[in-house]
Design an enzyme around this catalytic site. Structure first.
Site, mmCIF file in Angstrom:
data_model
loop_
_atom_site.group_PDB
_atom_site.id
_atom_site.type_symbol
_atom_site.label_atom_id
_atom_site.label_comp_id
_atom_site.label_asym_id
_atom_site.label_seq_id
_atom_site.Cartn_x
_atom_site.Cartn_y
_atom_site.Cartn_z
ATOM 1 N N GLU A 1 0.876 -1.172 0.000
ATOM 2 C CA GLU A 1 0.000 0.000 0.000
ATOM 3 C C GLU A 1 0.904 1.209 0.000
ATOM 4 O O GLU A 1 1.638 1.463 0.956
ATOM 5 C CB GLU A 1 -0.928 0.010 1.213
ATOM 6 C CG GLU A 1 -2.030 1.047 1.075
ATOM 7 C CD GLU A 1 -2.159 1.937 2.290
ATOM 8 O OE1 GLU A 1 -2.088 3.170 2.089
ATOM 9 O OE2 GLU A 1 -2.311 1.418 3.395
ATOM 10 N N CYS B 1 -2.059 8.422 3.712
ATOM 11 C CA CYS B 1 -2.030 8.172 2.272
ATOM 12 C C CYS B 1 -3.393 8.371 1.639
ATOM 13 O O CYS B 1 -3.490 8.536 0.425
ATOM 14 C CB CYS B 1 -1.526 6.753 2.012
ATOM 15 S SG CYS B 1 -2.494 5.498 2.865
#
Length: 491
Positions: A259, A293
């Protein structure tokens, strides 16, 4: 500088290998300080490659027996860990504040998310474990398809949500019969690593199955990625490092779970409920100082409502309290370190030089960066085209839905996105065109659900976390056939 004393810190010493707390093997260590005050918390070892290899040797010895343990018993260990973590809630939340600069609203959210990840992991024991069926190809043959543990999972956790993002990999990996070597971020080795060791050390988890090796990425992290025992390497962090992790794991035919970065668009169409849109925008941009993020990186707003939206966003941003995260009223705490602060300051300065206007913010005091709203921004300006990872809200106008889609997709990333509109069909049409692994309608992109696949496209990663997705990632299929009736062969 003074030293903070917290019981949950004082109980974490050394590295954790094969069920034992060990002192550092060499002189180098990692100094941990409170980003809000500069106060020294403690120090942890900077593990060497030899330490990491020892951790992998321990986990290899322990994992086979653990894989043969009934799933229900493995789930019971996860539930024990949940109980231990819940008992330490106040201390853990304080640790998150002093180590990662997390305000109260963030520590509460992260703690509950961590618990949810563990509960989902425990529920994996109830999953259907395989399939038995008669072969349609070979008469008299029975096929058995089962899911078995991958073996050993290497986990490299980030610093922004250290507890939750470490546990979203560690808990399901253990629940599914694997062993784990965890390297926390050097900024947060306590809440992202040694705390987990302490928690599981108080359960019936057999020795050797969870090993925690704090250290720097260029040695300890590299050793985790390269170790041949790691069948899967879970990494959350920057795209640049993620590419390296993918390359090294691929070369030894292991599997990455990545990720990575994001440049998340927040599209506000001309028929959006402005109050609702601004409420969501404030949370999506400024939760944990924007250090996520999946936070909003770009506000794409229809030109007909651009001025009003910007004014409202600015007014709300000015009201956010900046201060010590241990103050319950604080919303904006410090950013993680000087490097992050300097990057944010540079991005704002560069964007202003490119023609943007600072509506509010733009200043900093030590590691406290003010919530900053930038108007007159274009998609090419530095604060818009870069994943800033801070409390910066660039606002970009657009004329048509098609232009909004084009602007949103004009990035190397594709992690999360959001669309605000009072016309659901219109929002759905826009959402379908967005190149993003996750899209949220009439919400903002800062969303996660432990039961729902989480991950991105393009340069935002490989694979998915959570729910059935992580179940498949941390297990592999095994086909066993039984020829019940004699089989005729051609020779």
């Amino acid at each position: 500088m003074g030293t903070t004393s917290l019981p949950v810190i004082d109980n974490c010493s050394g590295m954790y290998i094969d069920g034992q707390w060990r002192s550092q093997s060499e002189a180098e260590s990692i100094e941990i300080t409170n980003p809000a005050t500069g106060e020294r918390l403690t120090q942890t070892p900077a593990c060497t490659a030899a330490d990491v290899d020892e951790a992998f040797a321990a986990v290899k010895r322990a994992q086979k027996e653990w894989a043969e343990t009934p799933p229900r018993d493995r789930a019971d260990v996860i539930r024990e860990a949940i109980s231990v973590l819940e008992e330490k809630k106040s201390e853990v939340r304080e640790l998150l504040s002093v180590e990662s600069g997390s305000a109260a609203v963030k520590t509460e959210a992260e703690f509950e998310t961590a618990i949810n990840h563990m509960e989902v992991a425990a529920d994996h024991s109830r999953n259907k474990r395989g399939l038995i069926s008669a072969s349609k190809t070979y008469p008299g043959k029975e096929n058995r398809i089962q899911r078995v543990p991958v073996g050993v999972v290497g986990v490299i956790a980030p610093w922004n949500f250290p507890l939750a993002l470490a546990l979203r990999a560690v808990a399901p990996a253990l629940a599914l019969g694997n062993g784990v070597v965890l390297k926390p971020a050097e900024e947060t080795p306590l809440s992202g690593g040694l705390l987990l060791a302490q928690i599981f050390d108080e359960t019936d988890l057999p020795d050797g199955l969870l090993n925690v090796v704090p250290g720097y990425g260029d040695e300890a992290g590299e050793a985790v990625v390269a170790n041949p025992a790691a069948s899967v390497v879970s990494f959350t962090g920057s795209t640049a490092v993620g590419r390296h992790v993918a390359k090294v794991t691929a070369e030894r035919l292991a599997e990455p779970a990545l990720e990575l970065g994001g440049n998340n668009p927040y599209i506000v169409l001309d028929d959006a409920d402005l109050s609702r849109a601004v409420d969501a925008a404030i949370f999506g941009s400024f939760m944990h100082q924007g250090q996520a993020c999946i936070s909003i990186n770009r506000h794409l707003v229809h030109e007909s409502i651009y001025d009003e939206y910007t004014d409202r966003l600015t007014a709300r941003a000015r009201q956010l309290k900046v201060g010590d995260p241990l103050d319950e009223d604080t919303i904006i705490g410090p950013v993680i370190n000087e490097h992050q602060r300097d990057k944010l300051v540079s991005l704002v300065e560069a964007t202003v030089e490119e023609g943007a206007t600072i509506e509010t913010g733009g200043n900093h005091d030590d590691l406290y960066v003010e919530p900053t709203v930038l108007s007159d921004v274009t998609n090419e300006m530095q604060a818009a085209c870069t994943e800033h990872f801070g409390p910066i809200a660039p606002v970009i106008p657009f004329e048509t839905d098609e232009e909004a889609i084009q602007l949103a997709n004009d990035t190397e990333y594709g992690l999360s996105a959001a669309v605000q509109s009072s016309t659901l069909s219109r929002a759905e049409r826009v959402a379908q065109e967005l190149e993003s692994g996750m899209v949220h309608i009439n919400d903002q992109p800062f969303n996660g659900d432990p039961y729902v696949p989480f991950g991105g496209v393009k340069n935002s990663g490989i694979g998915r976390y959570n729910g059935d997705a992580i179940y498949r990632k941390f297990t592999k299929s095994k086909w066993t056939s039984i020829q019940r009736d004699p089989r005729e062969y051609p020779f």
